[in-house]
Design a protein around this motif. Structure first.
Motif, PDB file in Angstrom:
ATOM      1  N   ASN A 112       0.881  -1.390  -0.250  1.00 28.37           N
ATOM      2  CA  ASN A 112      -0.002   0.018  -0.078  1.00 28.37           C
ATOM      3  C   ASN A 112       0.971   1.208   0.048  1.00 28.37           C
ATOM      4  O   ASN A 112       0.180   2.429  -0.004  1.00 28.37           O
ATOM      5  CB  ASN A 112      -0.931   0.035   1.310  1.00 28.37           C
ATOM      6  CG  ASN A 112      -1.997  -1.076   1.237  1.00 28.37           C
ATOM      7  OD1 ASN A 112      -2.250  -1.642   0.000  1.00 28.37           O
ATOM      8  ND2 ASN A 112      -2.279  -1.432   2.522  1.00 28.37           N
ATOM      9  N   GLN A 115      -0.122   4.240  -2.794  1.00 28.56           N
ATOM     10  CA  GLN A 115      -1.295   5.072  -2.606  1.00 28.56           C
ATOM     11  C   GLN A 115      -1.218   5.426  -1.393  1.00 28.56           C
ATOM     12  O   GLN A 115      -1.938   6.565  -1.202  1.00 28.56           O
ATOM     13  CB  GLN A 115      -2.528   3.885  -2.684  1.00 28.56           C
ATOM     14  CG  GLN A 115      -2.679   3.183  -3.962  1.00 28.56           C
ATOM     15  CD  GLN A 115      -4.158   2.543  -3.900  1.00 28.56           C
ATOM     16  OE1 GLN A 115      -3.988   1.505  -3.279  1.00 28.56           O
ATOM     17  NE2 GLN A 115      -5.177   2.857  -4.706  1.00 28.56           N
ATOM     18  N   GLY A 119      -1.815   9.591  -1.248  1.00 28.91           N
ATOM     19  CA  GLY A 119      -2.857  10.364  -0.275  1.00 28.91           C
ATOM     20  C   GLY A 119      -2.192  11.316   0.802  1.00 28.91           C
ATOM     21  O   GLY A 119      -2.795  12.280   1.187  1.00 28.91           O
ATOM     22  N   LEU A 169      -8.390   1.861   2.268  1.00 28.64           N
ATOM     23  CA  LEU A 169      -7.023   1.520   1.602  1.00 28.64           C
ATOM     24  C   LEU A 169      -7.004  -0.043   2.231  1.00 28.64           C
ATOM     25  O   LEU A 169      -6.474  -0.608   1.447  1.00 28.64           O
ATOM     26  CB  LEU A 169      -6.051   2.216   2.013  1.00 28.64           C
ATOM     27  CG  LEU A 169      -4.570   1.898   1.393  1.00 28.64           C
ATOM     28  CD1 LEU A 169      -4.554   1.863  -0.055  1.00 28.64           C
ATOM     29  CD2 LEU A 169      -3.570   2.940   1.830  1.00 28.64           C
ATOM     30  N   THR A 176      -6.303   5.553  -6.104  1.00 26.93           N
ATOM     31  CA  THR A 176      -6.294   6.562  -5.105  1.00 26.93           C
ATOM     32  C   THR A 176      -7.312   7.504  -5.259  1.00 26.93           C
ATOM     33  O   THR A 176      -7.859   8.156  -3.852  1.00 26.93           O
ATOM     34  CB  THR A 176      -4.902   6.991  -5.156  1.00 26.93           C
ATOM     35  OG1 THR A 176      -3.905   6.245  -5.357  1.00 26.93           O
ATOM     36  CG2 THR A 176      -4.534   8.188  -4.192  1.00 26.93           C
TER      37      THR A 176
END
Length: 264
Positions: A112, A115, A119, A169, A176
């Motif tokens: 992850n 992303q 973010g 997420l 995203t």
């Protein structure tokens, strides 16, 4: 004699029950503390600037000087590590309490990372803008009144949407931009649940700062479990209503992480 044997067996059963309870409590203490320590260690630079810079800043210039490097570092350290912590919390909330902590944490951290970083760039920018604007207006007007309440409300909404972002997420496969959009939808569309998440997290933070030993060992992991639990209840309720009414979810549906990820 039989009475004595009965009392002895009842005592042993009770002791086994008590020991089992103590064992479960100790297991949860270990799970929460290990995950929290991993979270702190993998985002250590951010904590350094927070403790030795932001919290000690006495002027707006000092605050900005510390916020800028901290905001730059957060998307690359704090956001991926928090995302990994939420992935571990997700496993617990969904019933997989015996999941390997190190393997799950670092696998989620790696998967992850991009992303969470993207973010994080947006959220860090928004938080810095809010904090600096508040300091500037406070210095200019000295008494903000209604503006103070507005800044506080925006900060709370942004923080709750951040928790929703991490929960989404860790739970769904989405782009995203979808994660960010759905985080806002869930925050605004479920105000009572958002308020519950904000109040519960605030209580955990208050207790943690009152008893500071909780910060490196329990604060983050407790918030992650509580926030994801609230998120999971919301998603389950929305899915049940969508199935009943044969309508799509208010958020954009995507497969959950477990559907195409190998079991831990």
């Amino acid at each position: 004699m039989r009475t004595l044997l009965y009392i002895r067996e009842a005592f042993l059963v009770e002791m086994r029950g008590m020991m089992g309870g103590f064992y479960k409590i100790s297991e949860w203490i270990m799970r929460l503390s290990v995950t929290n320590v991993l979270w702190v260690l993998t985002s250590l630079p951010v904590w350094f600037f927070l403790v030795f810079g932001v919290l000690r800043a006495s002027t707006t210039d000092e605050l900005v000087t510390m916020l800028i490097p901290m905001a730059v570092l957060m998307p690359f350290t704090w956001f991926p590590s928090t995302s990994a912590m939420f992935s571990v919390a997700r496993k617990w909330v969904m019933g997989d309490t015996d999941v390997p902590l190190l393997k799950t944490f670092f696998r989620s951290y790696k998967q992850n990372y991009l992303q969470a970083m993207l973010g994080g760039l947006l959220y860090s920018l928004l938080f810095v803008i809010l904090i600096v604007d508040y300091q500037v207006y406070l210095k200019k007007f000295e008494n903000l009144g209604v503006l103070s309440i507005l800044f506080l409300a925006l900060m709370v909404l942004l923080l709750v949407s951040l928790f929703q972002f991490f929960s989404l997420l860790s739970h769904f496969h989405m782009k995203t931009i979808q994660l960010l959009k759905n985080a806002v939808v869930l925050t605004i569309g479920k105000p009572l649940r958002s308020l519950s998440t904000a109040v519960g997290s605030a209580v955990i933070v208050f207790i943690s700062f009152r008893y500071t030993f909780l910060i490196p060992f329990f604060m983050g992991s407790l918030i992650a479990v509580f926030a994801f639990y609230n998120f999971y209840l919301t998603i389950q309720k929305m899915q049940a209503m969508a199935n009943k009414e044969e309508d799509p979810l208010p958020i954009e549906e995507s497969p959950t992480r477990d559907e195409d990820m190998p079991k831990v």
